[in-house]
Design a protein around this motif. Sequence first.
Motif, mmCIF file in Angstrom:
data_model
loop_
_atom_site.group_PDB
_atom_site.id
_atom_site.type_symbol
_atom_site.label_atom_id
_atom_site.label_comp_id
_atom_site.label_asym_id
_atom_site.label_seq_id
_atom_site.Cartn_x
_atom_site.Cartn_y
_atom_site.Cartn_z
ATOM 1 N N TYR A 90 22.030 47.400 144.850
ATOM 2 C CA TYR A 90 21.835 47.316 143.403
ATOM 3 C C TYR A 90 21.056 48.540 142.921
ATOM 4 O O TYR A 90 20.140 49.000 143.608
ATOM 5 C CB TYR A 90 21.070 46.047 143.038
ATOM 6 C CG TYR A 90 21.721 44.786 143.527
ATOM 7 C CD1 TYR A 90 22.811 44.225 142.870
ATOM 8 C CD2 TYR A 90 21.258 44.144 144.679
ATOM 9 C CE1 TYR A 90 23.419 43.073 143.337
ATOM 10 C CE2 TYR A 90 21.853 42.985 145.149
ATOM 11 C CZ TYR A 90 22.939 42.450 144.481
ATOM 12 O OH TYR A 90 23.534 41.321 144.950
ATOM 13 N N ASP A 137 22.181 34.353 139.826
ATOM 14 C CA ASP A 137 21.679 35.733 139.811
ATOM 15 C C ASP A 137 20.186 35.760 140.122
ATOM 16 O O ASP A 137 19.700 36.664 140.802
ATOM 17 C CB ASP A 137 21.965 36.376 138.458
ATOM 18 C CG ASP A 137 23.451 36.382 138.125
ATOM 19 O OD1 ASP A 137 24.226 36.956 138.923
ATOM 20 O OD2 ASP A 137 23.840 35.792 137.104
ATOM 21 N N LEU A 178 16.178 45.464 146.757
ATOM 22 C CA LEU A 178 17.416 45.343 145.985
ATOM 23 C C LEU A 178 18.261 46.604 146.108
ATOM 24 O O LEU A 178 19.494 46.532 146.219
ATOM 25 C CB LEU A 178 17.089 45.059 144.519
ATOM 26 C CG LEU A 178 16.571 43.648 144.217
ATOM 27 C CD1 LEU A 178 16.028 43.576 142.793
ATOM 28 C CD2 LEU A 178 17.667 42.602 144.413
ATOM 29 N N LEU A 199 24.022 39.774 138.978
ATOM 30 C CA LEU A 199 23.801 40.314 140.315
ATOM 31 C C LEU A 199 24.821 39.829 141.337
ATOM 32 O O LEU A 199 25.136 40.545 142.295
ATOM 33 C CB LEU A 199 22.385 39.971 140.792
ATOM 34 C CG LEU A 199 21.232 40.546 139.953
ATOM 35 C CD1 LEU A 199 19.890 40.142 140.541
ATOM 36 C CD2 LEU A 199 21.335 42.062 139.869
#
Length: 326
Positions: A216, A277, A211, A267
Amino acid sequence: MNSFRTRLPLGRSAVLILIATLLFLAQYAMASVPKPGAVQGPSQQVPTQAELLSRGHSGALRAVVVPPGESLQPHLSVPENLKEARWLAVGSGTQTPASPTAEGLKAPERPGVWTLGGSHAVITPVHFDGSTPRLNGYHIGRWPARAAGRSGSYAPPELLIEVTPQNQDFAVSEHFRLRNFLTKDQVHVWPKYLVLDLRLVDKLELVLQELRTQGYPARGLHVMSGFRTPQYNGPGEKGRAKFSRHTYGDAADVWLDDDGDGQMDDLDGNGRVDVKDAEVLARAVDKVEQRVPELIGGYGVYRANRVHGPFVHIDVRGTAARWSKR
């Protein structure tokens, strides 16, 4: 004479090309030598089997699980200068000699979480034969696989980690603690018992790393459900499978919650939190399994309901399984 003058420039060109080539190779070789104190990249150093077992593919694991009294050699590399040290129990401060034998250093005979001279931790579990539904007052129940004669990956677990108020905060990896995977019942009963496959923790750490690669922050995953005792899981009701991987300690239901609001983050950036998400998180799981097939397993995408937001089930059952609950 004319012939000599014609060949001379060609000879000089060849010499110049050779010198330039040698200079380039010398500079490349010097650049390949690490400077004193320089950190080697992961691709420059192949981990040993013991390092891989103890740190995992993620490099983030901080413990190994070794049955009491068994040799550490297949699981963990122990420096020679630590073999005369003492085991220290995490949380309680209890010490026990770490006496080497002809077979090498062995894990402590008593259950617990132990460190040796500040090195990697060793978790020694408790043997549980399932003859009774309780262990030291903690209600575990009976695995239905025992009555069904299941074997292999569905054979009832026989080694359980003993979790106490003192060691529940022990970090089994960079982002996860023992208490994150405990069954969500019997709040005031101690000690508690836990089945935890550290390959699952390794996979969760790799998902976080993936991620971050995608941009992220991914500071940690919230574990909504980790290990479930058979008595808590039930015989297969309320959406729980009778032979749930949660009862084998190799599954977790998780979501990413960096903003701390208690539910999955947005997300996909569409301004709302929904199953899309969870699908972003699931795609990160796919990427991890493509890179590390040893950690292949199941994942399921779940939409929100009145109790919780969307989440993703992740496990390391050893075979691929995919599903979506919309």
